[in-house]
Scaffold this motif. Sequence first.
Motif, short mmCIF file in Angstrom:
data_model
loop_
_atom_site.label_atom_id
_atom_site.label_comp_id
_atom_site.label_asym_id
_atom_site.label_seq_id
_atom_site.Cartn_x
_atom_site.Cartn_y
_atom_site.Cartn_z
N ALA A 96 46.29 38.09 30.66
CA ALA A 96 45.69 36.62 30.71
C ALA A 96 46.77 35.84 31.50
N SER A 97 48.02 36.12 31.43
CA SER A 97 48.80 35.16 32.36
C SER A 97 48.88 35.36 33.86
N THR A 98 48.47 36.85 34.28
CA THR A 98 48.40 37.16 35.58
C THR A 98 47.13 36.65 36.15
N VAL A 99 46.00 36.72 35.24
CA VAL A 99 44.64 36.26 35.79
C VAL A 99 44.68 34.64 35.95
N PHE A 192 35.87 40.80 40.85
CA PHE A 192 36.29 39.32 40.57
C PHE A 192 37.58 39.06 41.52
N ALA A 193 38.57 39.86 41.83
CA ALA A 193 39.68 39.61 42.63
C ALA A 193 39.14 39.46 43.96
N VAL A 194 38.25 40.31 44.32
CA VAL A 194 37.76 40.53 45.90
C VAL A 194 36.82 39.30 46.28
N SER A 195 36.17 38.73 45.02
CA SER A 195 35.47 37.42 45.60
C SER A 195 36.55 36.31 45.45
N GLY A 196 37.44 36.36 44.56
CA GLY A 196 38.34 35.14 44.61
C GLY A 196 39.19 35.21 45.99
N VAL A 197 39.51 36.19 46.41
CA VAL A 197 40.28 36.41 47.67
C VAL A 197 39.46 36.01 48.82
N ALA A 198 38.13 36.49 48.81
CA ALA A 198 37.06 35.87 49.58
C ALA A 198 36.98 34.24 49.73
N ILE A 199 36.71 33.62 48.51
CA ILE A 199 36.86 32.39 48.51
C ILE A 199 38.17 31.50 48.82
N PRO A 331 48.05 46.10 44.85
CA PRO A 331 48.37 47.60 44.36
C PRO A 331 48.07 48.00 42.94
N ARG A 332 48.06 46.73 42.20
CA ARG A 332 47.96 47.04 40.60
C ARG A 332 46.43 47.30 40.47
N ILE A 333 45.58 46.61 40.97
CA ILE A 333 44.22 46.70 40.97
C ILE A 333 43.52 48.32 41.20
N ILE A 334 44.29 48.70 42.43
CA ILE A 334 43.81 50.00 42.90
C ILE A 334 44.46 51.12 42.13
N ILE A 335 45.59 50.85 41.66
CA ILE A 335 46.23 51.99 40.71
C ILE A 335 45.53 52.10 39.27
N MET A 336 45.13 50.60 38.97
CA MET A 336 44.23 50.53 37.53
C MET A 336 43.01 51.34 37.81
N LEU A 337 42.27 51.19 38.92
CA LEU A 337 40.96 51.68 39.43
C LEU A 337 41.10 53.32 39.31
N LEU A 338 42.36 53.78 40.05
CA LEU A 338 42.36 55.18 40.20
C LEU A 338 42.71 56.00 38.67
N GLU A 339 43.51 55.16 38.02
CA GLU A 339 43.81 55.58 36.69
C GLU A 339 42.71 55.68 35.58
N SER A 340 41.87 54.77 36.03
CA SER A 340 40.50 54.84 35.00
C SER A 340 39.48 56.10 35.53
N ILE A 341 39.60 56.30 36.82
CA ILE A 341 38.77 57.42 37.33
C ILE A 341 39.44 58.90 36.99
N PHE A 342 40.84 58.96 37.08
CA PHE A 342 41.23 60.22 36.97
C PHE A 342 41.78 60.45 35.48
N GLY A 343 42.12 59.50 34.93
CA GLY A 343 42.73 59.44 33.40
C GLY A 343 44.15 59.74 33.54
N ILE A 344 44.76 60.37 32.54
CA ILE A 344 46.16 60.50 32.38
C ILE A 344 46.49 61.61 33.30
N GLU A 345 45.73 62.36 33.88
CA GLU A 345 46.12 63.26 34.88
C GLU A 345 46.64 62.58 36.13
N PHE A 346 46.07 61.45 36.31
CA PHE A 346 46.74 60.69 37.72
C PHE A 346 48.20 60.78 37.65
N TRP A 347 48.86 60.49 36.45
CA TRP A 347 50.44 60.35 36.39
C TRP A 347 51.00 61.70 36.37
N ASN A 348 50.35 62.83 36.39
CA ASN A 348 51.01 64.27 36.69
C ASN A 348 51.26 64.31 37.76
#
Length: 406
Positions: A96-99, A192-199, A331-348
Amino acid sequence: MNLESWNAELSEFLIGNDSVLILYIIVGVFGNGLVLFIYLVRMTKKSDDRYFIPSLAAIDICACVIGSSYALALNLLPVRFPGDFLCRVLWFLSQASTVSGGTLLLVIAIHRYMKVCRPFSNTWSLRVKRLVILGTVTVSTLLSIPTIFLYGEIQVVNDHYRDNNVTLVGYRCGNISDPRALLGYNIFLLVFAVSGVAILTICYIFIAKTIYSKVMMYRKSVKQMHTIPKPELSVSTVSDIKRKSKSIEPCNNQQHEETGEFHENSNEHDRENDDKFQNTHKDEKSNHHKRRSQDILLNAHIPAMKYHFTHYRYSYMFMTITIVFVIAYLPRIIIMLLESIFGIEFWNKPDSVIIGLMFLYRLYILNHVVNPFIYGFFDARFRHEVKLLLSRHKKGSLHPESQTGQ
């Protein structure tokens, strides 16, 4: 091996990252606290340009403390995280604070666009600004509510010691939902982030074009009139400049007429001279005129640019803050997206790679830390108040010693 040893082993290689997070907390709290004190207490005269700075500084303090503290808890207690409720609350508050910070920057960009590009439109009243800030916090809170259901306490088992009939069970804070739900939420955040950056980009492009056109207008007026208007006229129209320079033009015209008469008399006197001398004289006159025009432009450029930067410093300041926010948060958005795709194995991955990913994942906190330095660079009044405060503190610290010496 017990749970304590296992936890210490996992957290040991993140000591460097822990040091960075502690530095974030110290510098972020001190810097943004100083911003709040100076803008709210020392600067009694309220400015429309500075109105949103205290609100942004308050959000930055929350983001520094909550985000860094939560990250430290994850680093120091990777398998001993203290409770499901704390995990959900910290995730929610951090998000919430970051958004809120990003959404407020979007509001500031729209406000700057209205002020610079639409200066004659209705300005925002104090009530509207307060409602906008309240709306920013409300929207950010609503967007962060899903984290309460997506994250929580997870049980982890150390498989390495099962062969020795020793089973270590720990708890960490992470994703507890369906991977598809987390992926959907992270995609939504990305959109949401890309739309905000565009505006943001569109607003600041229009602002930059408006500023550039006014600078070019000033330079054009200098070329046309062959005189140097006052620096503050760099934000005026050509008609304003010409109207305010009427008192100067007759003198210049009279001077040109006298110069013309002089050359005419000289030509009459030297009419019998060689044509080559006349051509040389004309070339010298033309070169003198060009040098004079260049000197006028050079002498006008420095004060005009100085006033131009002073007049638009808040637009440049918020442009810089926005650029830093985008670079730090992406970078935070990209890593969160990759983590949600590959799961816990992303950090192996090897420890060195994980350390780098952790640094990039938490780079968004740096945005909240450096903002006070950006204020100090662009706002001369803020710098003056900081220097005054530090000088008084030094005098106060030296005063007791002088009394003791007496």
